[in-house]
Structures are given as structure tokens and as C-alpha cells.
Scaffold this motif. Sequence first.
Motif, PDB file in Angstrom:
ATOM      1  N   ARG A 166      43.988 -22.164  84.778  1.00  0.00           N
ATOM      2  CA  ARG A 166      43.770 -23.472  85.399  1.00  0.00           C
ATOM      3  C   ARG A 166      42.976 -23.318  86.700  1.00  0.00           C
ATOM      4  N   LYS A 168      37.069 -34.752  80.066  1.00  0.00           N
ATOM      5  CA  LYS A 168      38.424 -34.553  79.554  1.00  0.00           C
ATOM      6  C   LYS A 168      39.103 -33.499  80.413  1.00  0.00           C
ATOM      7  N   GLU A 169      40.262 -33.841  80.893  1.00  0.00           N
ATOM      8  CA  GLU A 169      41.022 -32.933  81.750  1.00  0.00           C
ATOM      9  C   GLU A 169      41.412 -31.657  80.991  1.00  0.00           C
ATOM     10  N   LYS A 223      43.343 -28.937  79.047  1.00  0.00           N
ATOM     11  CA  LYS A 223      44.469 -29.122  78.137  1.00  0.00           C
ATOM     12  C   LYS A 223      44.616 -27.869  77.291  1.00  0.00           C
ATOM     13  N   GLU A 256      45.221 -25.876  73.979  1.00  0.00           N
ATOM     14  CA  GLU A 256      45.057 -26.035  72.536  1.00  0.00           C
ATOM     15  C   GLU A 256      45.304 -24.666  71.913  1.00  0.00           C
ATOM     16  N   MET A 289      42.690 -22.967  76.773  1.00  0.00           N
ATOM     17  CA  MET A 289      42.752 -24.122  77.656  1.00  0.00           C
ATOM     18  C   MET A 289      41.312 -24.597  77.809  1.00  0.00           C
TER      19      MET A 289
END
Length: 187
Positions: free
Chosen positions: A152, A170-171, A173, A175, A179
Motif C-alpha cells: 500500500r 479505482k482505489e 484493492k 485481488e 493489490m
Amino acid sequence: MKVDAEACTFIFSVRRYTEISDYYVNGQIREREVRVIDENGEQLGIMSSRDAQLRADEAELDLVLIAPKANPPVCKIIDYGKFRYEQTRKEKEAKKKQKTVEIKEIRLSPNIGANDLNTKATNARKFLSKGNRVKVTVRFRGREMAHQQNGRAILDAFVETLSDIAQVDKEPKMEGRNMSMVLTEKR
């Protein structure tokens, strides 16, 4: 059993009108009443489809069902070949004006060096300046999954580097083991 040759030719000659596209033409129109527009664009009113077909035959043009869902359906007396040509030309013009936006992907690691991050940011800057969207992905392998906060932080640093030209679409996230976030050019 004998087959009459004249009867066979009659059956085939009735089917002379064929559907070429999404539009119903001439004998394919099955509605009882239709609103008719002539070749000059003037409304002739509501009439039976047979009468409309007779008018089209008199003008030596085709009867084309333009708006089948209208109440009553709208038919136009036009030259069908010319109409199809105009339609395809309009579609080609619309495609020329369309701009396709590609999504370019940039992959990062949670323990990437500062210089490598700057190189990736330079590539992202090129993609964004060409009008593409950029998907930035941090891939976690093995025990790196325990330190997702590092990934992050890498994404935040990447966004900070490109803050003058890009915005987050898109922030970030998670998956699976990746990320990811999507960046677009600022307007």
C-alpha cells in the motif's frame, strides 16, 4: 406424385424480397397499419401495409420499416440500397471519431527500489500522456502477503510521484495475491 413446374416457379417468385439487415423490407412487413413517410420526407399518414407497398411500387422504390416499435410502426418509401449505403457510411464515421482507451499495466513488487519505482513512474507518465489508463499492480509472493501495508505504501508513493498528471480512478484493492489500482489522466 407429379409436381407442376409452373407451381414451383410461382412459389419461388413470391419470395423475391429478402432481409439484408435489421430492417424489414417490402413483403417482410407484416403489420396491419403503418405510418408512411414518402421519399421527400413528407408524412402520408396511417394506412395499411398493402397500400403503402402499392405506393412504393408506383414510385419504383422500397418500403422499409424504420421504427418497428413505434405505435403504429413507421415505414419509409426509399431506395433501400442507397439507404444501407448511407447507414454504413454513418457507422464508419462514428467509428473514426471514437477513441479507444487501452489499459496498460505496470507491475511492482513490495520491496522495489526507489530508482526502479521512478523508472516505472516514467513509463506510466508516457502511457497517461497518450490517453491510456494505467493499472498499477503490486504482486505479493510467499511471506510478502504478511506485509500488505508495504504494498500500500508503494502504491501511495507511486501516486504521489504522478500526482501532477494522474488521478486515482479505482482505489487500491486486494485481488487474490495482487493489490491493484487504476490511474487516469487529470482533466
